[in-house]
Design a protein around this motif. Structure first.
Motif, PDB file in Angstrom:
ATOM      1  N   PRO A 273      22.807   1.073 -60.025  1.00 28.67           N
ATOM      2  CA  PRO A 273      23.656   2.228 -60.325  1.00 28.67           C
ATOM      3  C   PRO A 273      24.566   1.959 -61.506  1.00 28.67           C
ATOM      4  O   PRO A 273      24.923   0.821 -61.786  1.00 28.67           O
ATOM      5  CB  PRO A 273      24.459   2.409 -59.029  1.00 28.67           C
ATOM      6  CG  PRO A 273      24.460   1.060 -58.396  1.00 28.67           C
ATOM      7  CD  PRO A 273      23.149   0.443 -58.745  1.00 28.67           C
ATOM      8  N   PRO A 274      24.961   2.989 -62.241  1.00 30.16           N
ATOM      9  CA  PRO A 274      25.839   2.792 -63.399  1.00 30.16           C
ATOM     10  C   PRO A 274      27.226   2.365 -62.971  1.00 30.16           C
ATOM     11  O   PRO A 274      27.716   2.752 -61.925  1.00 30.16           O
ATOM     12  CB  PRO A 274      25.855   4.183 -64.048  1.00 30.16           C
ATOM     13  CG  PRO A 274      25.600   5.129 -62.915  1.00 30.16           C
ATOM     14  CD  PRO A 274      24.666   4.409 -62.002  1.00 30.16           C
TER      15      PRO A 274
ATOM     16  N   SER B 273      30.514   3.364 -67.546  1.00 31.19           N
ATOM     17  CA  SER B 273      29.412   4.084 -68.177  1.00 31.19           C
ATOM     18  C   SER B 273      29.359   5.544 -67.770  1.00 31.19           C
ATOM     19  O   SER B 273      28.422   6.252 -68.128  1.00 31.19           O
ATOM     20  CB  SER B 273      28.077   3.417 -67.820  1.00 31.19           C
ATOM     21  OG  SER B 273      27.835   3.504 -66.428  1.00 31.19           O
ATOM     22  N   LEU B 274      30.380   6.016 -67.034  1.00 31.62           N
ATOM     23  CA  LEU B 274      30.401   7.389 -66.562  1.00 31.62           C
ATOM     24  C   LEU B 274      31.432   8.204 -67.340  1.00 31.62           C
ATOM     25  O   LEU B 274      32.456   7.676 -67.788  1.00 31.62           O
ATOM     26  CB  LEU B 274      30.737   7.433 -65.068  1.00 31.62           C
ATOM     27  CG  LEU B 274      29.776   6.712 -64.134  1.00 31.62           C
ATOM     28  CD1 LEU B 274      30.269   6.801 -62.693  1.00 31.62           C
ATOM     29  CD2 LEU B 274      28.373   7.285 -64.246  1.00 31.62           C
TER      30      LEU B 274
ATOM     31  N   CYS C  44      29.264  12.415 -65.030  1.00 39.17           N
ATOM     32  CA  CYS C  44      27.946  12.345 -65.665  1.00 39.17           C
ATOM     33  C   CYS C  44      27.682  10.960 -66.237  1.00 39.17           C
ATOM     34  O   CYS C  44      28.615  10.228 -66.618  1.00 39.17           O
ATOM     35  CB  CYS C  44      27.843  13.365 -66.807  1.00 39.17           C
ATOM     36  SG  CYS C  44      28.180  15.070 -66.307  1.00 39.17           S
ATOM     37  N   ARG C  45      26.402  10.630 -66.311  1.00 37.86           N
ATOM     38  CA  ARG C  45      25.980   9.445 -67.049  1.00 37.86           C
ATOM     39  C   ARG C  45      26.083   9.732 -68.547  1.00 37.86           C
ATOM     40  O   ARG C  45      26.299  10.858 -68.968  1.00 37.86           O
ATOM     41  CB  ARG C  45      24.533   9.077 -66.680  1.00 37.86           C
ATOM     42  CG  ARG C  45      24.349   8.601 -65.249  1.00 37.86           C
ATOM     43  CD  ARG C  45      22.957   7.977 -65.098  1.00 37.86           C
ATOM     44  NE  ARG C  45      22.765   7.428 -63.777  1.00 37.86           N
ATOM     45  CZ  ARG C  45      22.056   8.013 -62.822  1.00 37.86           C
ATOM     46  NH1 ARG C  45      21.486   9.190 -63.061  1.00 37.86           N
ATOM     47  NH2 ARG C  45      21.911   7.432 -61.651  1.00 37.86           N
ATOM     48  N   ARG C  46      25.900   8.689 -69.329  1.00 39.20           N
ATOM     49  CA  ARG C  46      25.983   8.845 -70.781  1.00 39.20           C
ATOM     50  C   ARG C  46      24.932   9.808 -71.315  1.00 39.20           C
ATOM     51  O   ARG C  46      25.125  10.452 -72.350  1.00 39.20           O
ATOM     52  CB  ARG C  46      25.826   7.483 -71.469  1.00 39.20           C
ATOM     53  CG  ARG C  46      27.010   6.543 -71.233  1.00 39.20           C
ATOM     54  CD  ARG C  46      28.262   7.075 -71.855  1.00 39.20           C
ATOM     55  NE  ARG C  46      29.401   6.178 -71.622  1.00 39.20           N
ATOM     56  CZ  ARG C  46      30.642   6.460 -71.963  1.00 39.20           C
ATOM     57  NH1 ARG C  46      30.908   7.625 -72.552  1.00 39.20           N
ATOM     58  NH2 ARG C  46      31.620   5.613 -71.719  1.00 39.20           N
ATOM     59  N   ASP C  47      23.804   9.897 -70.582  1.00 39.82           N
ATOM     60  CA  ASP C  47      22.745  10.808 -71.046  1.00 39.82           C
ATOM     61  C   ASP C  47      22.996  12.248 -70.625  1.00 39.82           C
ATOM     62  O   ASP C  47      22.177  13.129 -70.870  1.00 39.82           O
ATOM     63  CB  ASP C  47      21.379  10.340 -70.533  1.00 39.82           C
ATOM     64  CG  ASP C  47      21.301  10.308 -69.013  1.00 39.82           C
ATOM     65  OD1 ASP C  47      22.281  10.719 -68.342  1.00 39.82           O
ATOM     66  OD2 ASP C  47      20.267   9.867 -68.478  1.00 39.82           O
TER      67      ASP C  47
ATOM     68  N   GLN D 293      23.355  13.378 -67.470  1.00 39.58           N
ATOM     69  CA  GLN D 293      22.908  13.697 -66.118  1.00 39.58           C
ATOM     70  C   GLN D 293      24.087  13.634 -65.141  1.00 39.58           C
ATOM     71  O   GLN D 293      24.803  12.646 -65.071  1.00 39.58           O
ATOM     72  CB  GLN D 293      21.824  12.726 -65.666  1.00 39.58           C
ATOM     73  CG  GLN D 293      21.298  13.027 -64.262  1.00 39.58           C
ATOM     74  CD  GLN D 293      20.275  12.005 -63.800  1.00 39.58           C
ATOM     75  OE1 GLN D 293      19.994  11.040 -64.501  1.00 39.58           O
ATOM     76  NE2 GLN D 293      19.730  12.215 -62.619  1.00 39.58           N
TER      77      GLN D 293
ATOM     78  N   ILE E 140      25.905  13.185 -61.676  1.00 40.78           N
ATOM     79  CA  ILE E 140      25.641  12.443 -60.442  1.00 40.78           C
ATOM     80  C   ILE E 140      26.652  12.793 -59.344  1.00 40.78           C
ATOM     81  O   ILE E 140      26.487  12.388 -58.199  1.00 40.78           O
ATOM     82  CB  ILE E 140      25.657  10.920 -60.683  1.00 40.78           C
ATOM     83  CG1 ILE E 140      27.024  10.461 -61.194  1.00 40.78           C
ATOM     84  CG2 ILE E 140      24.551  10.519 -61.650  1.00 40.78           C
ATOM     85  CD1 ILE E 140      27.153   8.951 -61.271  1.00 40.78           C
TER      86      ILE E 140
ATOM     87  N   GLU F 101      26.338   5.503 -55.298  1.00 41.32           N
ATOM     88  CA  GLU F 101      27.221   5.565 -56.458  1.00 41.32           C
ATOM     89  C   GLU F 101      28.650   5.963 -56.100  1.00 41.32           C
ATOM     90  O   GLU F 101      29.460   6.252 -56.968  1.00 41.32           O
ATOM     91  CB  GLU F 101      26.642   6.544 -57.477  1.00 41.32           C
ATOM     92  CG  GLU F 101      25.302   6.082 -58.025  1.00 41.32           C
ATOM     93  CD  GLU F 101      24.584   7.135 -58.845  1.00 41.32           C
ATOM     94  OE1 GLU F 101      23.651   6.766 -59.561  1.00 41.32           O
ATOM     95  OE2 GLU F 101      24.987   8.305 -58.748  1.00 41.32           O
TER      96      GLU F 101
ATOM     97  N   ASN G  31      31.666   3.805 -57.792  1.00 42.03           N
ATOM     98  CA  ASN G  31      31.803   4.016 -59.227  1.00 42.03           C
ATOM     99  C   ASN G  31      32.304   5.428 -59.549  1.00 42.03           C
ATOM    100  O   ASN G  31      33.121   5.621 -60.453  1.00 42.03           O
ATOM    101  CB  ASN G  31      30.457   3.783 -59.927  1.00 42.03           C
ATOM    102  CG  ASN G  31      30.088   2.316 -59.958  1.00 42.03           C
ATOM    103  OD1 ASN G  31      30.958   1.442 -59.975  1.00 42.03           O
ATOM    104  ND2 ASN G  31      28.786   2.033 -59.943  1.00 42.03           N
TER     105      ASN G  31
END
Length: 279
Positions: free
Chosen positions: A10-11, A15-16, A32-35, A37, A39, A56, A59
């Motif tokens: 998991p990130p 990184s969130l 969100c993730r860096r891309d 998405q 979560i 997750e 985090n």
């Protein structure tokens, strides 16, 4: 040669990203993730963090920590109970829960105000003051597990001033204006100051009986006196409580009759106007 290896698992919180969203009055913070998405998201109004993956949780909470004010629930909302589902299915016109203390009197006074040249105070104003005082005291019991409905209509034009439902059972409360008056109770009659005696205890018992039939549960009558100067009871009334408005909080000490789930189920049934259409 292969490229750099991506970290697994998991990130981490660094990184969130936290991105605001939603609409006015129902703001959300998306995690969100860096891309891009998503979560998780934080519903400010419900004070709940919704997770798409339980792994997750830590985090997400670390990323949201600067934005959280007070305790929050984490995870999906609880499954609605049958009582909550019944409430959600009610048409607004059939839902009695929004009624204010003295709702019926407020409507009557608005539609048919007293003549401007009237010399004596409108007795409906005193009745309204009594219901507001008693209703306010009962509403304050919500913090200890009680629910109260106001101005419950009955066929024939009658009504229950307040229906209190809590750990101590169900009470049909009849509010009586007695400000600075000497009150004498001689079952079933009650005398307020120099006014003629009235069979208010009989009326209160009748309303409680009708409520018992409607809810298929025992409902006990309760007379709430607002601000009496003196109270004399010749003999304990049969199956009926008499309390000053300042003593209504004593209901909080009653228990052992209804469980919280029973309170909610009875409240859901009682708030439906259709429940009272045949009693």
């Amino acid at each position: 040669m292969s490229g750099p290896r991506r970290p697994s698992g998991p990130p981490g919180p660094d990184s969130l990203r936290v991105i605001p969203g939603g609409h006015p009055g129902h703001e959300r913070l998306h995690v969100c993730r860096r891309d891009g998405q998503s979560i998780a998201w934080y519903d400010r109004e419900a004070a709940r963090v919704h997770l798409l993956s339980e792994s997750e949780r830590e985090n997400v909470l670390r990323a949201l920590h600067p934005f959280l004010a007070g305790p929050v629930a984490v995870g999906p909302p609880p499954v609605p109970t049958p009582a909550e589902l019944a409430r959600l299915s009610l048409h607004p016109d059939d839902d009695l829960a929004p009624n204010r203390p003295g709702e019926a009197l407020l409507i009557a006074l608005d539609r048919h105000p007293a003549p401007a040249h009237r010399l004596r105070p409108d007795p409906r104003r005193r009745a309204l003051a009594a219901e507001r005082t008693a209703g306010g005291a009962l509403d304050r019991l919500e913090g200890v597990g009680w629910r109260t409905l106001h101005s419950v209509p009955l066929p024939g034009g009658d009504r229950i001033h307040h229906l209190a439902i809590g750990p101590g059972g169900l009470f049909a409360v009849h509010a009586v204006y007695a400000r600075r008056l000497r009150v004498r109770v001689d079952d079933p009659m009650i005398t307020l100051g120099r006014h003629e005696s009235e069979p208010l205890l009989r009326r209160a018992r009748a309303a409680a009986d009708r409520a018992s039939h409607a809810l298929t549960a025992e409902v006990r009558p309760l007379l709430a006196l607002t601000g009496p100067a003196d109270l004399r009871v010749t003999a304990p009334p049969r199956g009926l409580r008499i309390l000053r408005d300042t003593d209504l909080e004593s209901l909080a000490r009653l228990g052992g009759v209804l469980k919280p789930a029973d309170v909610e189920a009875l409240h859901a049934m009682a708030r439906d106007r259709r429940t009272w259409g045949w009693v």
